[in-house]
Motif scaffolding. Structure first.
Motif, PDB file in Angstrom:
ATOM      1  N   VAL A  52     -15.619  11.096  16.671  1.00 58.48           N
ATOM      2  CA  VAL A  52     -14.346  10.383  16.550  1.00 58.48           C
ATOM      3  C   VAL A  52     -14.360   9.446  15.348  1.00 58.48           C
ATOM      4  O   VAL A  52     -13.306   9.122  14.794  1.00 58.48           O
ATOM      5  N   LEU A  53     -15.531   9.015  14.930  1.00 53.96           N
ATOM      6  CA  LEU A  53     -15.633   8.165  13.749  1.00 53.96           C
ATOM      7  C   LEU A  53     -15.208   8.944  12.510  1.00 53.96           C
ATOM      8  O   LEU A  53     -14.458   8.435  11.660  1.00 53.96           O
ATOM      9  N   ARG A  54     -15.643  10.175  12.413  1.00 53.33           N
ATOM     10  CA  ARG A  54     -15.234  11.026  11.295  1.00 53.33           C
ATOM     11  C   ARG A  54     -13.725  11.267  11.321  1.00 53.33           C
ATOM     12  O   ARG A  54     -13.045  11.171  10.302  1.00 53.33           O
ATOM     13  N   GLU A  55     -13.194  11.561  12.500  1.00 55.54           N
ATOM     14  CA  GLU A  55     -11.762  11.822  12.604  1.00 55.54           C
ATOM     15  C   GLU A  55     -10.938  10.583  12.251  1.00 55.54           C
ATOM     16  O   GLU A  55      -9.893  10.686  11.604  1.00 55.54           O
ATOM     17  N   ALA A  56     -11.415   9.415  12.662  1.00 58.37           N
ATOM     18  CA  ALA A  56     -10.706   8.181  12.333  1.00 58.37           C
ATOM     19  C   ALA A  56     -10.639   7.986  10.816  1.00 58.37           C
ATOM     20  O   ALA A  56      -9.601   7.605  10.267  1.00 58.37           O
ATOM     21  N   GLY A  57     -11.750   8.240  10.144  1.00 57.29           N
ATOM     22  CA  GLY A  57     -11.759   8.131   8.690  1.00 57.29           C
ATOM     23  C   GLY A  57     -10.829   9.138   8.038  1.00 57.29           C
ATOM     24  O   GLY A  57     -10.153   8.831   7.043  1.00 57.29           O
ATOM     25  N   LEU A  58     -10.780  10.336   8.593  1.00 57.81           N
ATOM     26  CA  LEU A  58      -9.904  11.366   8.045  1.00 57.81           C
ATOM     27  C   LEU A  58      -8.439  10.986   8.201  1.00 57.81           C
ATOM     28  O   LEU A  58      -7.641  11.140   7.268  1.00 57.81           O
ATOM     29  N   LEU A  59      -8.066  10.454   9.369  1.00 57.77           N
ATOM     30  CA  LEU A  59      -6.677  10.037   9.581  1.00 57.77           C
ATOM     31  C   LEU A  59      -6.263   8.959   8.585  1.00 57.77           C
ATOM     32  O   LEU A  59      -5.154   8.988   8.052  1.00 57.77           O
ATOM     33  N   PRO A  64      -1.574   8.293   3.835  1.00 61.61           N
ATOM     34  CA  PRO A  64      -0.741   7.952   2.668  1.00 61.61           C
ATOM     35  C   PRO A  64      -0.179   9.171   1.936  1.00 61.61           C
ATOM     36  O   PRO A  64       0.718   9.020   1.100  1.00 61.61           O
ATOM     37  N   HIS A  65      -0.689  10.358   2.235  1.00 60.23           N
ATOM     38  CA  HIS A  65      -0.331  11.545   1.455  1.00 60.23           C
ATOM     39  C   HIS A  65       0.666  12.464   2.137  1.00 60.23           C
ATOM     40  O   HIS A  65       1.122  13.436   1.524  1.00 60.23           O
ATOM     41  N   VAL A  70       1.037  10.383  11.379  1.00 61.00           N
ATOM     42  CA  VAL A  70      -0.197  10.775  12.057  1.00 61.00           C
ATOM     43  C   VAL A  70      -0.700   9.534  12.797  1.00 61.00           C
ATOM     44  O   VAL A  70      -0.261   8.418  12.519  1.00 61.00           O
ATOM     45  N   PRO A  71      -1.571   9.704  13.780  1.00 62.69           N
ATOM     46  CA  PRO A  71      -2.053   8.528  14.522  1.00 62.69           C
ATOM     47  C   PRO A  71      -2.637   7.453  13.610  1.00 62.69           C
ATOM     48  O   PRO A  71      -3.420   7.744  12.707  1.00 62.69           O
ATOM     49  N   ALA A  72      -2.230   6.206  13.857  1.00 63.00           N
ATOM     50  CA  ALA A  72      -2.752   5.051  13.124  1.00 63.00           C
ATOM     51  C   ALA A  72      -3.842   4.415  13.984  1.00 63.00           C
ATOM     52  O   ALA A  72      -3.549   3.825  15.030  1.00 63.00           O
ATOM     53  N   GLU A 113       1.979  19.115   1.291  1.00 61.86           N
ATOM     54  CA  GLU A 113       1.330  17.832   0.992  1.00 61.86           C
ATOM     55  C   GLU A 113      -0.122  17.828   1.432  1.00 61.86           C
ATOM     56  O   GLU A 113      -1.015  17.366   0.690  1.00 61.86           O
ATOM     57  N   LEU A 114      -0.374  18.323   2.623  1.00 63.17           N
ATOM     58  CA  LEU A 114      -1.732  18.322   3.170  1.00 63.17           C
ATOM     59  C   LEU A 114      -2.659  19.194   2.334  1.00 63.17           C
ATOM     60  O   LEU A 114      -3.777  18.791   1.989  1.00 63.17           O
TER      61      LEU A 114
END
Length: 269
Positions: A52-59, A64-65, A70-72, A113-114
């Motif tokens: 979940v740490l990796r996913e949080a960083g990815l979100l 911004p792009h 997406v979840p904040a 965009e993604l």
């Protein structure tokens, strides 16, 4: 780690947001990889087997792009496997066919965009996945005639790799008032074949919707067999959902998958 998702969510909430310690924790939903709970307007998503740490960083990197929410991240508890974020408005599109008519263009824009994000900026946050399409047939179950069609039509692997959600199905797209209000569950996001992000949209909403998404995206290359891979992955994903729905008695998945088989395997019907 306490193995019970609800207890993990509750303990993590008390640690990170003690002012909500007395708030009831109710279950929102459950999938193969996550169980989601809600407490005081805060979603507590408990993961099984991924960071979940990796996913949080990815979100944080993606937000911004892209033009769709997406979840904040409010907090992340790697030890408990909990990712927390304020509840996004809207309801998932799964089983809501009448709600999608105006959503193809914003989804096509989102994918444009993604997929344009420099993959170097998400190094370490999104894994590089080089899966051969044929590997999707391993352990895949379904009607024999449909499995035969898949085995006879395995496309070549992609040459292009992009940052992809990689699980962009109706259950992960939120809608309210005819607008997309969020895209959730980025736990499968990877630098991978762009066809994956079109495949589940095709599976869930049909060929006309797929065409509108592709047009809003800016079109697809005529080379690289991308259209063939979209169809192949959509067919595999439909059979996966059919098996999942039946095994777990999730009728919304079963009905959606059964409906999609008519356009994904027209020669069988």
């Amino acid at each position: 780690m306490d193995s019970t998702p609800r207890r993990r969510a509750t303990r993590s909430l008390r640690t990170h947001v003690p002012e909500l310690a007395a708030v009831a924790v109710g279950e929102l939903g459950q999938g193969l990889d996550n169980t989601a709970f809600l407490a005081g307007g805060l979603v507590l998503r408990v993961a099984q087997g991924h960071s979940v740490l990796r996913e949080a960083g990815l979100l944080t990197a993606i937000a911004p792009h892209v033009s769709v929410p997406v979840p904040a991240v409010r907090f992340v508890d790697q030890d408990a496997g909990v990712l927390a974020y304020p509840l996004l408005p809207g309801r998932p599109l799964l089983g809501r066919r009448g709600a999608v008519s105006r959503l193809a263009r914003p989804l096509g824009r989102l994918l444009s965009e993604l997929h344009a994000i420099d993959t170097a900026t998400v190094d370490g946050l999104a894994p590089l996945e080089d899966t051969h399409p044929g590997e999707w047939l391993e352990n895949l179950d379904g009607p024999p005639e449909m499995l035969r069609i898949l085995r006879d039509n395995v496309p070549r692997p992609a040459r292009r790799r992009v940052l992809a959600h990689a699980d962009l199905g109706a259950e992960h797209i939120l809608e309210s008032g005819g607008a997309i209000t969020g895209v959730i569950d980025w736990s499968d996001a990877a630098v991978t074949d762009p066809a994956l992000d079109f495949a589940r949209l095709y599976r869930d909403f049909g060929p006309d919707f797929r065409t509108q998404v592709v047009n809003a995206y800016g079109g697809l290359p005529e080379t690289d067999d991308v259209r063939e891979r979209i169809t192949f992955f959509a067919r595999c994903a439909a059979l996966e959902d059919l098996a999942y729905g039946r095994e777990h008695r999730r009728s919304e998945y079963t009905r959606a998958a059964e409906r999609s088989l008519a356009w994904l395997f027209p020669s069988v019907f």
